[in-house]
Design a protein around this motif. Structure first.
Motif, short mmCIF file in Angstrom:
data_model
loop_
_atom_site.label_atom_id
_atom_site.label_comp_id
_atom_site.label_asym_id
_atom_site.label_seq_id
_atom_site.Cartn_x
_atom_site.Cartn_y
_atom_site.Cartn_z
N SER A 83 -5.67 -4.58 2.04
CA SER A 83 -4.26 -4.59 2.45
C SER A 83 -3.44 -3.63 1.61
O SER A 83 -2.60 -2.88 2.14
N LEU A 84 -3.64 -3.66 0.30
CA LEU A 84 -2.92 -2.74 -0.58
C LEU A 84 -3.29 -1.29 -0.28
O LEU A 84 -2.42 -0.40 -0.30
N LEU A 85 -4.56 -1.04 0.03
CA LEU A 85 -5.00 0.31 0.35
C LEU A 85 -4.39 0.78 1.66
O LEU A 85 -3.84 1.90 1.73
N TYR A 86 -4.47 -0.03 2.70
CA TYR A 86 -3.89 0.34 3.98
C TYR A 86 -2.37 0.56 3.86
O TYR A 86 -1.81 1.51 4.42
N GLY A 87 -1.71 -0.36 3.15
CA GLY A 87 -0.27 -0.21 2.97
C GLY A 87 0.09 1.05 2.21
O GLY A 87 1.06 1.74 2.54
N VAL A 92 2.20 6.64 2.26
CA VAL A 92 2.08 8.08 2.01
C VAL A 92 2.21 8.86 3.32
O VAL A 92 2.88 9.91 3.38
N ALA A 93 1.59 8.34 4.39
CA ALA A 93 1.69 9.01 5.69
C ALA A 93 3.13 9.00 6.19
O ALA A 93 3.61 10.01 6.74
N THR A 173 1.76 3.17 10.24
CA THR A 173 2.60 4.35 10.05
C THR A 173 3.64 4.45 11.15
O THR A 173 4.82 4.72 10.87
N TYR A 174 3.23 4.23 12.38
CA TYR A 174 4.17 4.33 13.50
C TYR A 174 5.25 3.26 13.41
O TYR A 174 6.43 3.54 13.59
#
Length: 301
Positions: A83-87, A92-93, A173-174
């Motif tokens: 979750s932390l990685l995806y967030g 960043v994106a 991101t969207y």
């Protein structure tokens, strides 16, 4: 001279109203009551619930069982890190895509700024779940995006995006892009054009002007945008539930399952506080790395 003497006389000094000092506190009282009712009280209840033991059938009782925290971290640490990685990747994106958009609207859109901001926010008048589900249709194996590419042979027949980290991060991101664009736009809007003109007069190139003038002055917006994007993106479970699969489960999905399916309320509450602690640690580390004092100084200019 006469007016000055009269003003200095004790009997002619203006007296404060008895309740004047309480006015600021009375004005902020509704906000404090709101926080106490809808934040502090639920947090206390959740803390108490996370330390209870039992089950849904026989009921839960307070035993101050702190081992629940160690159990959930040991069991679901992979989903927490994911979750932390995806967030973080989604944040960043959003910054990579959102900063140029905010810059263009602030400095190039002219009198049409309001129109472009409205167009940016227009999709968000639709429900969060419906917008995410629409990406499920777009990214389907034979949908409007991948279907034609497979038909003409640019992609193999077995290629898919759904149930992959790319789909989940793309959905995050969207969905959270405006949370990055709007604070950055507000910060850029406050940049005085005379400062930019002064850098040009001092023979600074466009790149130097951006790196040494515009970017530092926009740091407060970037700082706020990162916080507004990273925190909800890490706690999100809708994108992983609709666009992801078993290998992309986030901690929000685990909390939802523990609470509504397994009816393990202490574990769900403990996971919530573990996530909160991880987010606070990440935010404080980010603030320390970026330099909060520099951000505040830039905001005060």
């Amino acid at each position: 001279m006469e007016r000055t003497v009269r003003a200095d006389l004790p009997g002619l000094t203006r007296r404060r109203r008895p309740g004047g000092a309480l006015v600021p506190y009375l004005m902020i009282l509704p906000g404090w009551l709101w926080l106490a009712a809808f934040f502090v009280t639920p947090v206390i209840v959740m803390v108490s619930l996370s330390l209870q033991t039992g089950d849904f059938i026989d009921g839960f009782r307070q035993t101050f069982h702190f081992g629940t925290y160690a159990d959930v971290v040991r069991t679901y640490h992979v989903q927490l890190v994911r979750s932390l990685l995806y967030g973080g990747v989604a944040t960043v994106a959003c910054a990579t895509v959102g900063y140029p958009v905010a810059y263009w609207i602030a400095f190039r859109a002219g009198r049409h700024k309001s129109v472009f901001l409205f167009l940016l926010l227009l999709p968000f008048f639709v429900s969060f779940v419906i917008r995410t589900q629409s990406w499920n249709v777009v990214l389907a194996d034979h949908g409007v995006l991948l279907g034609p590419l497979k038909d003409i042979g640019l992609l193999p027949a077995g290629f898919h995006l759904l149930a992959t980290p790319y789909a989940v991060v793309g959905g995050l991101t969207y969905n959270f892009l405006p949370f990055m664009v709007l604070p950055v736009y507000v910060a850029l809007e406050r940049v005085d054009p005379k400062v930019i003109e002064a850098s040009t007069d001092l023979y600074a190139s466009r790149t130097q002007t951006f790196l040494r003038v515009v970017l530092p002055l926009s740091l407060p917006g970037v700082f706020a945008g990162v916080l507004l994007t990273f925190v909800p993106a890490c706690a999100d479970y809708v994108n992983a539930g609709i666009l992801g699969g078993p290998s992309t489960t986030m901690i929000g999905n685990i909390i939802q399952t523990e609470y509504f399916t397994n009816l393990d309320y202490p574990a769900a509450a403990a996971l919530s506080f573990v996530l909160m602690g991880a987010l606070l640690l990440a935010v404080f580390t980010y603030a320390r790395t970026l330099g909060t004092e520099e951000v505040l100084e830039a905001a005060a200019r």
